[in-house]
Design an enzyme around this catalytic site. Structure first.
Site, short mmCIF file in Angstrom:
data_model
loop_
_atom_site.label_atom_id
_atom_site.label_comp_id
_atom_site.label_asym_id
_atom_site.label_seq_id
_atom_site.Cartn_x
_atom_site.Cartn_y
_atom_site.Cartn_z
N GLY A 4 -7.80 6.07 14.29
CA GLY A 4 -8.76 6.26 13.40
C GLY A 4 -9.35 7.88 13.72
CG ASN A 5 -11.43 9.45 10.63
OD1 ASN A 5 -12.75 9.17 11.09
ND2 ASN A 5 -10.42 8.99 10.01
NE ARG A 6 -14.32 13.99 17.42
CZ ARG A 6 -14.69 15.26 17.66
NH1 ARG A 6 -13.15 15.92 16.97
NH2 ARG A 6 -15.59 16.18 17.54
CB ALA A 16 -12.80 10.54 7.21
#
Ligand SMILES: Cc1cc2nc3c(=O)[nH]c(=O)nc-3n(C[C@H](O)[C@H](O)[C@H](O)COP(=O)(O)O)c2cc1C
Length: 421
Positions: free
Chosen positions: A219-221, A286
Site C-alpha cells: 500500500g501507500n501512506r 494514490a
C-alpha cells in the site's frame, strides 16, 4: 463585491488586521469590524474605524451608530441588536487574528463578548486566521479546537512559520500575510454564489491496497485528507459530489456520496462507471502502480521460511484509462506525487501524456506536507501555465484547486489529445 465582517482578537498580530481591511476595501469589499476588549490593548479602535469608514464595535452593550449597515448602505430605520444585524448582513465572517482564547470560545459555543456572540449567530461562511505563540498553537487543546471548527465548516488559514513576537522565538504561529487571508476570504465567498451549482464532481481519495495474502498488502501512506478536502470544497460550492475512497479512515464530510474500494482494480472499475456521469474528475487517490502477481488465499506462514520474494506486476493506469473515455465537456485533474528535482517537468509531461486539464503537483520530498500531514504545498500545472499554491491547510489548497477547475470550465478548450507533446 462582498460584505466582510472582520473580527479582531487579542494578539500581537492585531495590527495586521488594518492592512487586511485596507486590502479588502481596495478590492471593492465593504468591511465592518468587531474587536474583542483584549484586542484594544494591541490596537485602538480609531485605526480600523478610519480604514473601514464605519464604527468599530467592541461591547455587546453599546449601540451601533450605523445600525448594522455596511459602508455604502443606508442605515435601517429601526435600531437593531448590533451583533445580530451585523452577522445577518455579512457575506463572510473573518477572524484575523484569531487568538487561542477566541478559538476556544468559538469551538465551545461561548458567547460572552460581541465577537463570540456574533460568531455563534453567524450563518455565513467563516474564515479563521490563528496567530499565537508556537506552543499555544501546537497545544492539543488548540489543535482540537481548530479541528472541530474546521469540521463544522470554518476555513482555517494555516499560520506561517518564522520569527514570533517574543524576542528570539522562532516557530509556527505567525499570522499569514493579509493578502493570503483575503484570498481565503474570497475563496469562501464562492460558497455564497454556489459557483459549482449543477456540476457533478467525482473525487478519488486515499491509497489503494494490493493484497499479498489474506492479511498483508502492498500500500501507500495516503490518508485521503486531501481528496476529502476537495470533496468538501466542491460540495460547499454547490456541486453534487461523489467520492471513491480507497482505505480512508479519517472522518468524511456530510452531504457527499461516498463509495469505498480497496484495490487499484476496484477503484478503476467504480471510477469508470461514475466517470460517465461526472462533469469534473479530480484524481487525488494514490493508486498503486504495482500489485503482487499472485495472491495467496490464506495467510503466508513465517515458519520454515528464510525470506519471501514478491513478484509485482503493473496495475492499470486508471487516470489514463479514464482520459481515454472522456467525453466533451469533462474536466480532468490529476495529482502527481513527485520527489525532488525536475518534478515540474515530469508533471508537465504527465499532463500531456495522459491528456489532462490540470495536474496538482506535490513535491513529497518537502518535509511537513503531503501524505499523512494536515498541510500541503502544491503547484497547479495547466496548459496555460503554473500556479504556486503556498504552504497552507489542505482546505486552502482544495479551494485553490477548485478555483482552477472553475477557471478551466469558464474558458473551455478542446479536449487535449492524449500523448500530444
Ligand atoms: C503581550 C501579549 C501578547 C499576546 N499575544 C497573543 C497572541 O499572539 N495570540 C494569542 O492567542 N494570545 C495572545 N496573548 C494572550 C491574549 O491576549 C489573551 O489570551 C486574551 O485573553 C485574548 O482575549 P480575546 O480572545 O478575547 O481577544 C497575548 C497577551 C499578551 C499580554
Amino acid at each position: 463585491m462582498a460584505r466582510i465582517l472582520l473580527g479582531v482578537s487579542g494578539g500581537i498580530a492585531a495590527y495586521k488586521s488594518v492592512e487586511l481591511a485596507r486590502l479588502a476595501n481596495k478590492a471593492g469589499h465593504s468591511v465592518r469590524a468587531i474587536q474583542t476588549p483584549a484586542s484594544l490593548n494591541f490596537l485602538g479602535r480609531a485605526t480600523l474605524t478610519a480604514v473601514t469608514g464605519a464604527p468599530v464595535l467592541v461591547e455587546e452593550w453599546e449601540r451601533d451608530p450605523a445600525r448594522g449597515a455596511f459602508p455604502g448602505e443606508p442605515a435601517p430605520e429601526h435600531d437593531p441588536i448590533s451583533h445580530l444585524e451585523l452577522v445577518r448582513r455579512c457575506d463572510v465572517l473573518c477572524v484575523a487574528p484569531a487568538s487561542a482564547n477566541t478559538l476556544a470560545k468559538l469551538a465551545s459555543g461561548l458567547a460572552d463578548n460581541l465577537l463570540s456572540s456574533a460568531a455563534l449567530a453567524c450563518t455565513a461562511p467563516v474564515v479563521l486566521a490563528p496567530a499565537m505563540n508556537g506552543h499555544m498553537y501546537e497545544h492539543p487543546a488548540t489543535r482540537a479546537n481548530l479541528a472541530l471548527l474546521e469540521q463544522r465548516g470554518a476555513l482555517v488559514v494555516a499560520p506561517d512559520s518564522g520569527a514570533l513576537a517574543s524576542r528570539g522565538e522562532w516557530g509556527i504561529g505567525r499570522l499569514p500575510e493579509p493578502d493570503r487571508i483575503l484570498a481565503a476570504v474570497e475563496q469562501r465567498l464562492a460558497y455564497a454564489t454556489r459557483s459549482l451549482d449543477g456540476l457533478r464532481v467525482l473525487v478519488t481519495a486515499g491509497g489503494t491496497r494490493e493484497p499479498i495474502d489474506a492479511v498483508r498488502f502492498v500500500g501507500n501512506r495516503s490518508s485521503g485528507r486531501m481528496g476529502l478536502a476537495l470533496a468538501k470544497e466542491a460540495a460547499a460550492r454547490g456541486a453534487e459530489v461523489t467520492t471513491i475512497l480507497a482505505n480512508v479512515l479519517v472522518p468524511r464530510p456530510d452531504g457527499v456520496r461516498h463509495l469505498d474500494v480497496e484495490t487499484a482494480e476496484e477503484l478503476g472499475s467504480v471510477a469508470s462507471v461514475e466517470f460517465e456521469r461526472a462533469d469534473v474528475l479530480v484524481m487525488a487517490a494514490a493508486v498503486g502502480d504495482f500489485r503482487p502477481s499472485a495472491r495467496e488465499s490464506g495467510k503466508i506462514a513465517k515458519l520454515g521460511r528464510d525470506g519471501l520474494s514478491l513478484e509485482l506486476e503493473p496495475t492499470t493506469d486508471v487516470l489514463a484509462a479514464l482520459a481515454g473515455e472522456r467525453r466533451p465537456g469533462q474536466t480532468l485533474v490529476g495529482f502527481a506525487a513527485e520527489h525532488g528535482d525536475g518534478a515540474s517537468v515530469r508533471a508537465r509531461a504527465k499532463l500531456a501524456r495522459k491528456g489532462l486539464d490540470a495536474i496538482v503537483l506535490n513535491d513529497v520530498s518537502l518535509p511537513g506536507i503531503g501524505f499523512e500531514s494536515a498541510d500541503n504545498e502544491v503547484t497547479i500545472v495547466t496548459r496555460a501555465g503554473e500556479l504556486e499554491v503556498p504552504r497552507g491547510s489542505k482546505a486552502e489548497v482544495a479551494a485553490a484547486v477548485m478555483d482552477t477547475v472553475e477557471e478551466l470550465r469558464r474558458a473551455p478548450v478542446s479536449a487535449p489529445e492524449v500523448g500530444a507533446r
